[in-house]
Enzyme design. Structure first.
Site, PDB file in Angstrom:
ATOM      1  N   ASP A   1       0.838  -1.194   0.000  1.00 49.78           N
ATOM      2  CA  ASP A   1       0.000   0.000   0.000  1.00 49.78           C
ATOM      3  C   ASP A   1       0.877   1.250   0.000  1.00 49.78           C
ATOM      4  O   ASP A   1       1.588   1.518   0.982  1.00 49.78           O
ATOM      5  CB  ASP A   1      -0.904  -0.011   1.237  1.00 49.78           C
ATOM      6  CG  ASP A   1      -1.977   1.058   1.195  1.00 49.78           C
ATOM      7  OD1 ASP A   1      -1.709   2.141   0.645  1.00 49.78           O
ATOM      8  OD2 ASP A   1      -3.074   0.810   1.715  1.00 49.78           O
TER       9      ASP A   1
ATOM     10  N   HIS B   1      -3.457   0.780  -2.754  1.00 53.12           N
ATOM     11  CA  HIS B   1      -4.385   1.373  -1.792  1.00 53.12           C
ATOM     12  C   HIS B   1      -5.788   1.374  -2.387  1.00 53.12           C
ATOM     13  O   HIS B   1      -6.070   2.092  -3.362  1.00 53.12           O
ATOM     14  CB  HIS B   1      -3.958   2.801  -1.451  1.00 53.12           C
ATOM     15  CG  HIS B   1      -4.838   3.451  -0.426  1.00 53.12           C
ATOM     16  ND1 HIS B   1      -4.825   3.097   0.902  1.00 53.12           N
ATOM     17  CD2 HIS B   1      -5.781   4.430  -0.543  1.00 53.12           C
ATOM     18  CE1 HIS B   1      -5.688   3.827   1.575  1.00 53.12           C
ATOM     19  NE2 HIS B   1      -6.298   4.639   0.716  1.00 53.12           N
TER      20      HIS B   1
END
Length: 467
Positions: free
Chosen positions: A359, A390
């Site tokens: 992420d 993300h």
């Protein structure tokens, strides 16, 4: 902010985001963004090749899943049910890696690309107790043939969707609503004050983790659909609102199950550390453009010049909610009231958090995920994947994001589990009342009865799905 200035700033932000693909750009986490690796990534890659999980720090008490994913949770009956469902899930099966596999491409495609033709929405404005307005977008179409029903009573379950805290309605949120509609849910999207076309009729915005507006919205949804099960899903920074609501309401939340996609759990550290520059400036610009239309209305309560001069998300948040003209508070006080995990021990609803080890917005999982929460709290489950960016988790078109299918499959497993629990409890009560009647009706009833421990072995009336 003049229109030409907003357009120029938007172009600069997009160009800055594209620079993420250049190998020499440095960020606050890891090495060069183009060659970014997590701590111990080389060793972890070797472990993953042998079938290990995506993050070493979670491997002590994690269960392996298909596709290199792992489930981190406290052992319980509910955890075993969820684990069985995930192991059977076709969405987690590894597929061919495509050009979308990179974390920045996953994130940029999710946030930057224009939204394709989405579902048909019917908007309702809900007037709150302080005369503010929030919006509810009910997904009413397109209707799909062969639509399944997700509840035994024939009523579709309501799926409450909470977008990110910046108010942007992303491709994945609309994709989740379409898939949920096809699977028999009745999706509704919650929009905060001043977000996504919802008018700001009072000079008050919703703080980062204040669930008061969401409480009134859930009360209204329950009024409209009193017999339907209610599930909730949040995206990215919007998870702070959902987790705050579940913690404050506890067992009175009316929610059967919930899920958070790429949640921000350590929110204060997230604001203070800052995001990689292109992402931070992109999110900051989006908020400034959204609030610029309300600049005159906010002048009485907020220092608007300071607000629009802010150069980071923390400065923007402080100017909007801490350094107010009417009731200023400190940064510490603000997070005492808005930390999404402040009442996490009171949450009484299963929460599935889907996160990726790459992420680029939240950062490495060993820095941003609270390991002890998933190891000690029986209601919290962490599905950790190797890739996904993300809020991305994208696959080749036209397949939806695999996180959507996993969430809906987990909700179906929860529904079946709770239904079986209620059936077992009803059977136990019936058997207990039957045996009690026989004891009272007998002429020569023996006073000697089984010990309480033996009764607990025979009957399951004390059984808890979090045991």
């Amino acid at each position: 902010m003049p229109p030409w200035g907003a357009a120029l700033a938007l172009i600069l932000a997009v160009l800055a985001l594209l620079r993420l693909l250049i190998p020499r750009l440095r960020g606050p986490w890891g090495r060069a963004v183009g060659e970014r690796t997590l701590p111990g990534a080389q060793d972890r890659d070797d472990d993953e090749a042998d079938g290990g999980g995506p993050a070493d720090q979670f491997s002590d008490r994690s269960e392996p899943l298909p596709g290199g994913c792992s489930l981190v949770c406290k052992p319980s009956a509910l955890a075993q049910c969820l684990l069985r469902a995930l192991r059977r899930s076709a969405a987690l099966e590894p597929g061919q890696r495509s050009w979308l596999s990179g974390p920045h491409l996953q994130t940029l495609c999710h946030f930057v690309l224009p939204v394709a033709p989405g579902p048909e929405l019917a908007r309702e404005y809900l007037q709150l107790a302080d005369d503010g307005l929030v919006a509810l977008d009910w997904v009413v179409g397109p209707c799909v043939r062969g639509r399944r029903i997700t509840s035994a009573g024939g009523l579709p379950a309501v799926l409450l969707v909470i977008p990110n805290a910046w108010g942007r309605l992303t491709r994945n949120v609309l994709g989740l609503c379409l898939l949920a509609l096809e699977r028999g849910y009745y999706p509704v999207i919650f929009h905060r004050r001043g977000h996504h076309g919802c008018p700001l009729v009072s000079p008050r915005l919703q703080p980062f983790g204040d669930p008061s507006d969401l409480k009134e919205a859930v009360t209204y949804i329950r009024f409209r659909h009193p017999a339907a099960p209610l599930f909730a899903v949040s995206e990215g920074s919007g998870s702070a609102l959902l987790l705050s609501y579940l913690g404050e309401c506890g067992s009175s939340s009316y929610v059967t199950g919930s899920a958070c996609i790429s949640p921000v759990l350590r929110c204060r550290e997230w604001f203070e550390t800052g995001l990689p520059w292109p992402y931070e400036q992109g999110f900051l610009l989006h908020q400034k453009i959204a609030l610029s239309r309300y600049a005159t209305a906010l002048e009485d309560t907020v220092d608007t010049s300071r607000l629009f001069r802010s150069r980071s998300l923390r400065e923007f948040e402080e100017a909007l909610f801490c350094h107010t003209k009417s009731f200023p508070i400190s940064w510490d006080t603000y997070w005492d009231r808005n930390d999404p995990l402040r009442d996490v021990d009171e949450a009484a609803v299963p929460v599935l958090c889907i996160c990726s080890a790459d992420d680029p917005v939240c950062g490495p999982p060993d820095h941003t995920l609270t390991t002890e929460l998933f190891h000690s709290n029986p209601y919290f489950f962490l599905l950790l994947s190797r890739h996904g960016g993300h809020c991305g988790f994208l696959r080749q078109e036209p397949l939806p994001a695999w996180s959507h299918e996993v969430i809906l499959e987990s909700f179906r497993a929860l529904t079946e589990f709770f239904r079986m629990e209620e059936r077992m409890k009803g059977l136990s009560r019936h058997r207990a009342s039957f045996l009690g009647g026989r004891r009272r009706g007998g002429a020569l009833q023996r006073r000697e009865v089984s010990s309480s421990s033996n009764l607990e072995e025979i009957f399951s009336w004390k059984r808890s799905y979090t045991r």
